[in-house]
Design a protein around this motif. Structure first.
Motif, mmCIF file in Angstrom:
data_model
loop_
_atom_site.group_PDB
_atom_site.id
_atom_site.type_symbol
_atom_site.label_atom_id
_atom_site.label_comp_id
_atom_site.label_asym_id
_atom_site.label_seq_id
_atom_site.Cartn_x
_atom_site.Cartn_y
_atom_site.Cartn_z
ATOM 1 N N SER A 83 0.498 -1.186 0.680
ATOM 2 C CA SER A 83 0.166 -0.115 -0.585
ATOM 3 C C SER A 83 0.690 1.249 -0.394
ATOM 4 O O SER A 83 2.101 0.927 1.016
ATOM 5 N N ILE A 84 0.294 2.568 -0.280
ATOM 6 C CA ILE A 84 1.312 3.553 -0.110
ATOM 7 C C ILE A 84 1.438 4.064 0.408
ATOM 8 O O ILE A 84 0.011 4.286 1.320
ATOM 9 N N ARG A 85 2.666 4.704 0.822
ATOM 10 C CA ARG A 85 2.211 5.061 2.577
ATOM 11 C C ARG A 85 2.141 7.213 1.915
ATOM 12 O O ARG A 85 2.086 7.640 1.080
ATOM 13 N N PHE A 86 1.777 7.861 3.043
ATOM 14 C CA PHE A 86 2.035 9.271 3.598
ATOM 15 C C PHE A 86 1.237 9.475 1.957
ATOM 16 O O PHE A 86 1.364 10.222 1.443
ATOM 17 N N GLY A 87 -0.447 8.954 2.108
ATOM 18 C CA GLY A 87 -0.858 9.433 0.954
ATOM 19 C C GLY A 87 -1.926 10.483 1.228
ATOM 20 O O GLY A 87 -2.303 11.006 0.388
ATOM 21 N N SER A 88 -1.809 11.613 2.557
ATOM 22 C CA SER A 88 -2.119 12.712 2.529
ATOM 23 C C SER A 88 -0.477 14.060 2.303
ATOM 24 O O SER A 88 -1.486 14.537 1.386
ATOM 25 N N LYS A 89 -0.146 13.090 2.162
ATOM 26 C CA LYS A 89 1.519 14.128 1.731
ATOM 27 C C LYS A 89 1.133 14.281 -0.214
ATOM 28 O O LYS A 89 1.206 14.751 -0.728
#
Length: 77
Positions: A38-44
């Motif tokens: 999964s993608i980390r730091f989606g908010s960034k």
């Protein structure tokens, strides 16, 4: 002069606001799908996307360097 500025802005806008975000979105979807991570730091990533959308159209100015604008003249002494 205005025609060249609008032309550069339009052509660069096609790349920066259509093709590049399409490619980035495709990578954002495919890389986790293929790798299974999964993608980390989606908010960034969202902040980066909107920063790109706001500032990318103004990069067309570099196409006009050495272009049709008259050179700046120094004031008379």
């Amino acid at each position: 002069m205005i025609q060249e500025v609008i032309g550069a802005w339009y052509v660069h806008g096609i790349y920066t606001l259509w093709l590049a975000p399409l490619g980035l979105g495709l990578l954002y979807y495919l890389i986790p799908k293929i790798s299974g991570i999964s993608i980390r730091f989606g908010s960034k990533a969202k902040v980066a996307f909107w920063t790109w959308i706001v500032f990318a159209p103004w990069t067309a100015v570099h196409d006009l360097v050495g272009g049709p604008s008259p050179p700046r003249r120094s004031p008379p002494a």
